[in-house]
Design a protein around this motif. Structure first.
Motif, short mmCIF file in Angstrom:
data_model
loop_
_atom_site.label_atom_id
_atom_site.label_comp_id
_atom_site.label_asym_id
_atom_site.label_seq_id
_atom_site.Cartn_x
_atom_site.Cartn_y
_atom_site.Cartn_z
N GLU A 19 46.64 51.65 46.33
CA GLU A 19 47.36 52.21 45.74
C GLU A 19 46.73 53.60 45.14
OE1 GLU A 19 50.50 51.62 45.58
OE2 GLU A 19 51.08 49.71 45.86
N THR B 252 46.18 39.55 53.02
CA THR B 252 45.67 39.51 54.09
C THR B 252 44.75 38.62 54.67
OG1 THR B 252 47.77 41.34 54.25
CG2 THR B 252 46.33 40.83 55.81
N VAL C 253 41.27 44.44 55.94
CA VAL C 253 42.33 45.48 55.59
C VAL C 253 41.92 46.58 55.21
CG1 VAL C 253 44.33 45.40 53.91
CG2 VAL C 253 42.80 43.00 54.20
N ILE C 254 41.21 47.21 53.94
CA ILE C 254 41.96 49.08 53.84
C ILE C 254 40.03 48.53 53.13
CG2 ILE C 254 42.55 49.32 52.38
CD1 ILE C 254 43.31 51.45 54.83
N ASP D 170 49.51 44.81 53.22
CA ASP D 170 49.12 43.64 53.17
C ASP D 170 49.93 42.45 53.22
OD1 ASP D 170 47.30 41.37 51.95
OD2 ASP D 170 47.15 42.47 50.08
N ARG E 186 51.59 41.48 55.38
CA ARG E 186 51.93 40.55 57.06
C ARG E 186 51.93 39.52 56.47
NH1 ARG E 186 47.33 41.48 61.37
NH2 ARG E 186 47.21 43.25 59.87
N GLU F 94 47.85 48.09 59.31
CA GLU F 94 47.58 48.15 58.03
C GLU F 94 47.41 48.26 57.18
OE1 GLU F 94 47.80 44.05 56.56
OE2 GLU F 94 47.60 46.02 54.49
N VAL F 95 47.90 48.97 56.18
CA VAL F 95 47.65 49.66 55.41
C VAL F 95 47.02 49.56 54.35
CG1 VAL F 95 49.04 51.97 56.05
CG2 VAL F 95 49.63 50.37 54.48
N GLY F 96 46.92 48.71 53.58
CA GLY F 96 47.18 48.42 52.64
C GLY F 96 47.79 47.81 51.25
N ILE F 97 47.56 48.01 50.60
CA ILE F 97 48.67 48.57 49.01
C ILE F 97 49.21 49.49 48.34
CG2 ILE F 97 49.72 47.05 46.69
CD1 ILE F 97 47.14 44.94 47.83
N ALA F 98 49.95 50.17 49.73
CA ALA F 98 49.98 51.23 49.34
C ALA F 98 50.97 51.75 50.33
CB ALA F 98 48.50 52.10 49.95
N GLU F 99 52.53 51.44 49.43
CA GLU F 99 53.42 51.53 49.98
C GLU F 99 53.32 52.76 50.70
OE1 GLU F 99 52.42 49.90 47.77
OE2 GLU F 99 53.11 47.64 48.05
N PHE G 154 59.28 46.96 46.83
CA PHE G 154 58.23 48.02 46.44
C PHE G 154 58.61 49.69 47.57
CE2 PHE G 154 55.88 44.35 45.65
CZ PHE G 154 56.54 43.77 44.81
N ARG H 154 58.99 52.50 45.10
CA ARG H 154 57.40 53.25 44.87
C ARG H 154 57.75 54.56 46.44
NH1 ARG H 154 53.79 50.76 43.04
NH2 ARG H 154 51.86 52.40 42.74
#
Ligand SMILES: Cc1ncc(C[n+]2csc(CCOP(=O)(O)OP(=O)(O)O)c2C)c(N)n1
Ligand SMILES: [Mg+2]
Lengths: 281, 319
Positions: A150, A180, A186-187, B35, B37, B55-60, B85, B89
């Protein structure tokens, strides 16, 4: 509190995390088990906060950024005497205050969290205000490694070093996994230490499931005068239960009756061997 | 009669299957996840079409900004994340990068409303209709059953402008299609006919409306019309004004705050067109939402067949 006593507490906290998640049939098991040693050391060794001083402006503040691991926080707060442990039998039930994320309805909780990437900015604000009022307050947060994606975290990181918030300490529950999969798939988060230092933080690394090294790491804060402190706490998701350790599905898994028995007996054994060690020869 | 199939498959599953079917023949279909999926039941999608998932990860915020960029290159991008989110977000990314720049991203809000029950308000999306209704150039959709979900996803794949589709994870029966066999964005569907009053639901609240209508008919001889207003914006003005013209009471039901959602959209339309039907908005009141399972929350706030029937009965008696 001695290291031995802290170790015993960690085992008992783990038993309670499992007990109440099993009872509720809901919960973020893996992440609670990975961060509980950090909370143990914070509440029993580092922070000046208790039910007695909770209404005082001088208390240290803990804001859990990875809110989903609320079960770890609940069992530690119950042990500190903020509320009766039996209250947790209502976890996630209709109209219970003990919901699946931290809320201020529960005595001892400072902020409502659960959306990831909010804790650090809340902490930075708390820390700046404390400095303006010359309060001896120190502010702590626990972050998840998946959560570090984030952008809000990095905005707060930039700000915290700019304002020299050395009364702020962030601890990363670095279990290398999110929902995931592995963070790295993931990243990518690495090279993490370099990033944190480049953002102006003073960084230490430790075994985040070892109460002794956590206690040593957190004994002297800030790590550097004039800088916010960051602890990269290397942990294992699902720590303490053999079949959960590092296994993805336990992010929010609830064990079957058989697995629950097995997990509890593993923890009973861990507790017994700690108690044995304690008996003087 | 009103319920034609009771396999009770969650819309979430149908969404994932529909998307896989579409992706098979169209390499431009891209799913973007944060995250999410697993929560989006998209693990099989990722296995079958690894080149069509990002996939971007937890980054809406990144999820939506990136999706807008990909859409500008002609990709048919489904940005999939929990509704809470995705629409809070990333609201500025939706407003500027998707809606304002008119990049036709398909925003998919999963586990919407109070699907996340006991996880609490951080995880509820009771603001999304209101927030997105106030932004120009976003179609807002909440399908009521598996049929509407499949059709909405297919329509989204073809859409040239931004669209938001939200649904929950509860198993749902498929509702009657005899009156309105086709699905068109912006056109509400009549699920049941009746002249004594009208329920207008959207998403997972249509089913309790249908059940309430059955109770009213069986126990009180009251015949209720039930409309699935799957497209909350643009609203089907024609259908609503036509329905209101018989003067019968209207009850709107939504898994959303009573502020700014379907009910207020319809109230505004009717009032400005001089309709003075008895009117009631049922949804989540303006308070800290109680927690529990989704059904316990529905129960607490009167979104059940019995409670809806009781409200309806009183309104009909009062006319
Ligand atoms: C803003 C936001 N996005 C997504 C989620 C859903 N979510 C809850 S936990 C989680 C994974 C967290 O991974 P990590 O931070 O590594 O936590 P841990 O491994 O310690 O459980 C996700 C995506 C959330 N709570 N908030
Ligand atoms: Mg993690």
């Amino acid at each position: 509190m001695t290291i031995q006593e802290l170790k015993l507490k960690s085992v008992r906290y783990r038993k309670n995390i499992l007990k109440y998640i099993y009872h509720a049939k809901a919960g973020h098991t893996g992440g609670s088990l990975s961060c509980v040693d950090i909370l143990n050391v914070l509440y029993n060794k580092v922070m000046h906060v208790s039910p007695e001083n909770f209404s005082s402006q001088d208390r240290d503040r803990y804001i859990q950024s990875k809110g989903h691991s609320v079960e770890a926080l609940y069992v530690v707060l119950a042990d500190q005497g903020f509320f009766p442990e039996e209250d947790l039998l209502t976890l996630c039930r209709y109209d219970s205050h003990y919901i699946g994320h931290p809320t201020k309805k529960v005595h001892g909780i400072e902020q409502n969290t659960g959306g990831l990437g909010h804790g650090l900015a809340l902490c930075a604000g708390t820390a700046i205000a404390a400095k303006k009022d010359d309060l001896p307050v120190r502010v702590f947060t626990v972050l998840g490694d998946g959560e570090m994606a984030e952008g809000s975290n990095w905005e707060a990181m930039m700000l915290a070093s700019h304002y020299k918030l050395d009364n702020l300490c962030a601890i990363l529950d670095y279990n290398k996994q999110q929902i995931t999969g592995a963070n790295a798939d993931v990243i990518g988060l690495e090279p993490l230490r370099d990033k944190l230092e480049a953002f102006g933080w003073s960084v230490k690394e430790t075994d985040g499931n070892d109460v002794e090294s956590l206690a040593n790491t957190l004994e002297h804060l800030p790590f550097t005068a004039g800088k916010p402190s960051f602890v990269i706490a290397h942990t294992t998701k699902g720590k303490g239960i053999s079949f959960m350790e590092g296994v993805l599905k336990w992010h929010h898994g609830v064990p079957s009756p058989e697995l629950y028995e097995q997990a509890m007996s593993e923890l009973d054994q861990a507790e017994q061997s700690l108690l044995m060690e304690n008996i003087p020869a | 009669m009103e319920i034609v199939e009771t396999k009770n498959i969650p819309n979430l599953i149908v969404f994932s299957e529909t998307l896989q079917a579409l992706a098979e023949n169209d390499r431009d279909i891209i799913v973007v996840t944060s995250d999410s999926r697993g929560s989006g039941k998209l693990v099989p999608f990722g296995e079958k079409y690894p080149d069509q998932i990002v996939e971007v990860g937890i980054a809406e915020q990144n999820l939506v900004g990136l999706s807008a960029g990909m859409a500008s290159m002609g990709k048919k991008v489904f940005a999939v994340s929990p509704a809470c989110f995705l629409t809070a977000r990333s609201l500025e990314q939706i407003k500027n990068d998707v809606a304002y720049s008119d990049n036709p991203v398909k925003l998919i809000g999963i586990s919407a409303g109070v699907s996340y029950g006991a996880l609490g308000s951080t995880h509820h999306s009771l603001h999304d209709f209101a927030a997105l209704r106030a932004i120009h150039n976003v179609t807002v959709v909440a399908p009521c059953d598996n049929f509407e979900t499949t059709e909405a996803i297919k329509a989204a794949a073809k859409a040239d402008h931004p669209i938001y589709i939200r649904f929950g994870k509860k198993g749902l029966p498929t509702l009657n299609r005899s009156h309105d066999p086709v699905f068109n964005l912006g056109k509400g569907r009549v699920i049941r006919k009746g002249a004594d009053l009208t329920f207008v639901g959207t998403g997972e609240t249509v089913w309790p409306c249908v059940e309430a209508a059955k109770l009213l008919s069986e126990n009180h001889g009251i015949e209720a019309c039930v409309i699935s207003m799957h497209t909350v914006k643009p609203l089907d003005d024609k259908l609503m004004l036509g329905t209101a013209s018989n003067g019968a009471p209207i009850i709107t039901v939504e898994e959303h705050s009573v502020h700014g959602g379907l009910g207020e959209a319809i109230a505004s339309l009717l009032f400005q067109n001089s309709c003075r039907n008895k009117f009631k908005i049922i949804g989540l009141p303006d308070e800290y939402t109680i927690t529990g399972s989704q059904l316990e929350i529905f129960d607490h706030y009167g979104i059940t067949d019995k409670d809806l029937a009781d409200v309806a009965k009183e309104m009909v008696a009062d006319v």
